[in-house]
Design a protein around this motif. Sequence first.
Motif, PDB file in Angstrom:
ATOM      1  N   ASP A   1      50.472 -50.008 -33.591  1.00 56.54           N
ATOM      2  CA  ASP A   1      51.833 -49.211 -34.068  1.00 56.54           C
ATOM      3  C   ASP A   1      52.582 -50.233 -34.718  1.00 56.54           C
ATOM      4  O   ASP A   1      52.898 -51.595 -34.155  1.00 56.54           O
ATOM      5  CB  ASP A   1      52.737 -48.812 -32.709  1.00 56.54           C
ATOM      6  CG  ASP A   1      51.846 -47.562 -32.243  1.00 56.54           C
ATOM      7  OD1 ASP A   1      52.043 -46.413 -32.645  1.00 56.54           O
ATOM      8  OD2 ASP A   1      51.070 -47.679 -31.053  1.00 56.54           O
ATOM      9  N   ILE A   2      53.363 -49.968 -35.708  1.00 59.97           N
ATOM     10  CA  ILE A   2      54.046 -50.997 -36.310  1.00 59.97           C
ATOM     11  C   ILE A   2      55.442 -50.282 -36.823  1.00 59.97           C
ATOM     12  O   ILE A   2      55.719 -49.126 -36.978  1.00 59.97           O
ATOM     13  CB  ILE A   2      53.399 -51.175 -38.151  1.00 59.97           C
ATOM     14  CG1 ILE A   2      52.142 -51.896 -38.111  1.00 59.97           C
ATOM     15  CG2 ILE A   2      54.757 -51.922 -38.811  1.00 59.97           C
ATOM     16  CD1 ILE A   2      51.613 -51.807 -39.172  1.00 59.97           C
ATOM     17  N   LEU A   3      56.396 -51.068 -36.408  1.00 65.06           N
ATOM     18  CA  LEU A   3      57.787 -50.546 -36.227  1.00 65.06           C
ATOM     19  C   LEU A   3      58.406 -51.448 -37.363  1.00 65.06           C
ATOM     20  O   LEU A   3      58.782 -52.519 -37.483  1.00 65.06           O
ATOM     21  CB  LEU A   3      58.618 -50.898 -35.069  1.00 65.06           C
ATOM     22  CG  LEU A   3      60.085 -50.554 -34.910  1.00 65.06           C
ATOM     23  CD1 LEU A   3      60.167 -49.161 -34.957  1.00 65.06           C
ATOM     24  CD2 LEU A   3      60.756 -51.077 -33.653  1.00 65.06           C
TER      25      LEU A   3
ATOM     26  N   ARG B   1      49.826 -46.717 -36.849  1.00 64.31           N
ATOM     27  CA  ARG B   1      50.742 -45.753 -36.918  1.00 64.31           C
ATOM     28  C   ARG B   1      52.217 -46.367 -37.375  1.00 64.31           C
ATOM     29  O   ARG B   1      52.487 -47.358 -36.868  1.00 64.31           O
ATOM     30  CB  ARG B   1      50.933 -44.994 -35.627  1.00 64.31           C
ATOM     31  CG  ARG B   1      49.862 -43.917 -35.342  1.00 64.31           C
ATOM     32  CD  ARG B   1      50.183 -43.519 -34.190  1.00 64.31           C
ATOM     33  NE  ARG B   1      50.206 -44.158 -32.953  1.00 64.31           N
ATOM     34  CZ  ARG B   1      49.217 -44.560 -32.206  1.00 64.31           C
ATOM     35  NH1 ARG B   1      47.732 -43.976 -32.693  1.00 64.31           N
ATOM     36  NH2 ARG B   1      49.237 -45.460 -31.065  1.00 64.31           N
ATOM     37  N   LEU B   2      52.727 -46.020 -38.259  1.00 63.12           N
ATOM     38  CA  LEU B   2      54.047 -46.540 -39.003  1.00 63.12           C
ATOM     39  C   LEU B   2      55.138 -45.705 -38.358  1.00 63.12           C
ATOM     40  O   LEU B   2      55.147 -44.326 -38.546  1.00 63.12           O
ATOM     41  CB  LEU B   2      54.088 -46.319 -40.429  1.00 63.12           C
ATOM     42  CG  LEU B   2      55.452 -47.005 -41.200  1.00 63.12           C
ATOM     43  CD1 LEU B   2      55.531 -48.201 -40.676  1.00 63.12           C
ATOM     44  CD2 LEU B   2      55.301 -46.698 -42.608  1.00 63.12           C
ATOM     45  N   HIS B   3      56.052 -46.466 -37.813  1.00 61.79           N
ATOM     46  CA  HIS B   3      57.419 -45.880 -37.151  1.00 61.79           C
ATOM     47  C   HIS B   3      58.493 -46.268 -37.926  1.00 61.79           C
ATOM     48  O   HIS B   3      58.806 -47.642 -37.972  1.00 61.79           O
ATOM     49  CB  HIS B   3      57.527 -46.114 -35.800  1.00 61.79           C
ATOM     50  CG  HIS B   3      56.402 -45.711 -34.887  1.00 61.79           C
ATOM     51  ND1 HIS B   3      56.137 -44.687 -34.315  1.00 61.79           N
ATOM     52  CD2 HIS B   3      55.254 -46.483 -34.819  1.00 61.79           C
ATOM     53  CE1 HIS B   3      54.999 -44.724 -33.545  1.00 61.79           C
ATOM     54  NE2 HIS B   3      54.267 -45.916 -33.825  1.00 61.79           N
ATOM     55  N   LEU B   4      59.584 -45.571 -38.570  1.00 62.83           N
ATOM     56  CA  LEU B   4      60.622 -45.954 -39.188  1.00 62.83           C
ATOM     57  C   LEU B   4      61.930 -45.915 -38.190  1.00 62.83           C
ATOM     58  O   LEU B   4      62.365 -44.907 -38.026  1.00 62.83           O
ATOM     59  CB  LEU B   4      60.701 -45.136 -40.480  1.00 62.83           C
ATOM     60  CG  LEU B   4      59.498 -45.190 -41.341  1.00 62.83           C
ATOM     61  CD1 LEU B   4      59.816 -44.543 -42.716  1.00 62.83           C
ATOM     62  CD2 LEU B   4      59.232 -46.739 -41.977  1.00 62.83           C
ATOM     63  N   LEU B   5      62.379 -47.055 -38.036  1.00 64.05           N
ATOM     64  CA  LEU B   5      63.555 -46.878 -36.920  1.00 64.05           C
ATOM     65  C   LEU B   5      64.963 -46.984 -37.640  1.00 64.05           C
ATOM     66  O   LEU B   5      65.189 -48.010 -38.756  1.00 64.05           O
ATOM     67  CB  LEU B   5      63.305 -48.275 -36.284  1.00 64.05           C
ATOM     68  CG  LEU B   5      64.647 -48.342 -35.206  1.00 64.05           C
ATOM     69  CD1 LEU B   5      64.899 -47.352 -34.140  1.00 64.05           C
ATOM     70  CD2 LEU B   5      64.388 -49.606 -34.273  1.00 64.05           C
ATOM     71  N   HIS B   6      65.967 -46.311 -37.475  1.00 65.39           N
ATOM     72  CA  HIS B   6      67.305 -46.283 -37.733  1.00 65.39           C
ATOM     73  C   HIS B   6      68.078 -46.599 -36.145  1.00 65.39           C
ATOM     74  O   HIS B   6      67.971 -45.526 -35.478  1.00 65.39           O
ATOM     75  CB  HIS B   6      67.638 -45.162 -38.652  1.00 65.39           C
ATOM     76  CG  HIS B   6      68.950 -45.271 -39.237  1.00 65.39           C
ATOM     77  ND1 HIS B   6      69.953 -45.867 -38.625  1.00 65.39           N
ATOM     78  CD2 HIS B   6      69.255 -44.868 -40.468  1.00 65.39           C
ATOM     79  CE1 HIS B   6      71.192 -45.774 -39.585  1.00 65.39           C
ATOM     80  NE2 HIS B   6      70.580 -45.370 -40.662  1.00 65.39           N
ATOM     81  N   VAL B   7      68.607 -47.635 -36.430  1.00 69.04           N
ATOM     82  CA  VAL B   7      69.461 -47.908 -35.292  1.00 69.04           C
ATOM     83  C   VAL B   7      70.778 -47.273 -35.559  1.00 69.04           C
ATOM     84  O   VAL B   7      71.656 -47.595 -36.431  1.00 69.04           O
ATOM     85  CB  VAL B   7      69.678 -49.366 -34.686  1.00 69.04           C
ATOM     86  CG1 VAL B   7      70.650 -49.703 -33.590  1.00 69.04           C
ATOM     87  CG2 VAL B   7      68.265 -50.043 -34.385  1.00 69.04           C
TER      88      VAL B   7
ATOM     89  N   GLU C   1      56.302 -41.748 -38.783  1.00 70.79           N
ATOM     90  CA  GLU C   1      57.365 -41.189 -37.763  1.00 70.79           C
ATOM     91  C   GLU C   1      58.814 -41.744 -37.817  1.00 70.79           C
ATOM     92  O   GLU C   1      58.889 -42.875 -37.850  1.00 70.79           O
ATOM     93  CB  GLU C   1      56.820 -41.466 -36.276  1.00 70.79           C
ATOM     94  CG  GLU C   1      57.571 -40.793 -35.514  1.00 70.79           C
ATOM     95  CD  GLU C   1      57.348 -41.268 -33.847  1.00 70.79           C
ATOM     96  OE1 GLU C   1      57.925 -40.618 -32.864  1.00 70.79           O
ATOM     97  OE2 GLU C   1      56.634 -42.200 -33.470  1.00 70.79           O
ATOM     98  N   ALA C   2      59.535 -40.969 -37.982  1.00 70.75           N
ATOM     99  CA  ALA C   2      61.181 -41.329 -37.804  1.00 70.75           C
ATOM    100  C   ALA C   2      61.323 -41.536 -36.260  1.00 70.75           C
ATOM    101  O   ALA C   2      61.374 -40.811 -35.363  1.00 70.75           O
ATOM    102  CB  ALA C   2      61.813 -40.322 -38.546  1.00 70.75           C
ATOM    103  N   VAL C   3      62.123 -42.678 -36.180  1.00 67.60           N
ATOM    104  CA  VAL C   3      62.838 -42.956 -34.791  1.00 67.60           C
ATOM    105  C   VAL C   3      64.181 -43.237 -34.631  1.00 67.60           C
ATOM    106  O   VAL C   3      64.602 -44.209 -35.681  1.00 67.60           O
ATOM    107  CB  VAL C   3      61.738 -44.175 -34.507  1.00 67.60           C
ATOM    108  CG1 VAL C   3      62.371 -44.614 -32.866  1.00 67.60           C
ATOM    109  CG2 VAL C   3      60.381 -43.969 -34.140  1.00 67.60           C
ATOM    110  N   LEU C   4      65.041 -42.658 -34.036  1.00 62.74           N
ATOM    111  CA  LEU C   4      66.207 -42.760 -33.874  1.00 62.74           C
ATOM    112  C   LEU C   4      66.781 -43.502 -32.599  1.00 62.74           C
ATOM    113  O   LEU C   4      66.182 -42.954 -31.512  1.00 62.74           O
ATOM    114  CB  LEU C   4      67.115 -41.775 -34.161  1.00 62.74           C
ATOM    115  CG  LEU C   4      66.743 -40.733 -35.335  1.00 62.74           C
ATOM    116  CD1 LEU C   4      67.727 -39.507 -35.264  1.00 62.74           C
ATOM    117  CD2 LEU C   4      67.073 -41.720 -36.438  1.00 62.74           C
TER     118      LEU C   4
END
Length: 288
Positions: A168-170, A197-203, A228-231
């Motif tokens: 998993d890559i963030l 797996r690629l996770h795209l994070l928006h804080v 995957e979008a991650v909030l």
Amino acid sequence: MKNILVPTDFSAEAHHAFRAALQLARRTGGTVTLLHVLALPDQPRTANFSTFGGPVSGSELPNSYGIDRIFVIKLLEATHQRMQQLLAEAAELAPGVPVHDLTDQVSVDEAVLKVIERQQIDLVVLGTQHHDALERFFASSNTEQLVRLAPCPVLAVKQAPDLDAVHDILFASDFSAEADQAVQGLQQVRQLFPQARLHLLHVTDGNANQARQQIDSFISRHQLAPAEAVLMEASSVSGGIEDAARKLGAGLIVLPTHARSAFSRFFQGSIAEKVATQSTQPVLTFHL
């Protein structure tokens, strides 16, 4: 990222970085350069050792060293021996990876930047300390400085690496307009870890709907699916990144950064520097 530089003080943290570099070099068919910065007495720096090719013999030291001469000779010999041990280890762990050793006497930052330029380094791999570790070569200030100054990507590792097990890559961003400049670097990372797996994070600061729309638009615009979008709602960007990485079990955090304050607050270098020194996961930073 084939030409990899590892600054080392022969500490456990530096050894973690060395092993991470070997793992990456195996993946890319690249080479690894080990750099040690000597802490010599305050004496003239003319011809006391070879910057490229390892320490010279004690007979080549200038007579101006006086009473420090024996100390310097012993230091050079110990450095050479430790470098040889690392080269032998590399030959066993990654027999197809060329590894070279260098020494220098200038400051750590100056030595690293000089080697990056002269050898066209693609990636610097640094070992970083835990928060409660004693101040040594890889103090947080050194890591922050190199993350800020290095023109190439910097990978900071704190623990014994297993980059072959990165699932998993963030990738953390605010997905504003300047985030598009990070796509090339992100695609290079995906090529290194094609199965991850690629996770795209928006804080976020609470506006989750807008944040998700920005991520979805970013994925579509740059054809990044599957991703995957991650909030994550948090009081600080760096804290949110670290929390999300722990919850996802991310094996690698990827952060774009920009030194100029005219860019959004996310891309200010201080955030990338803080995460690189505090996160327990490996952190890859690169400048836009």
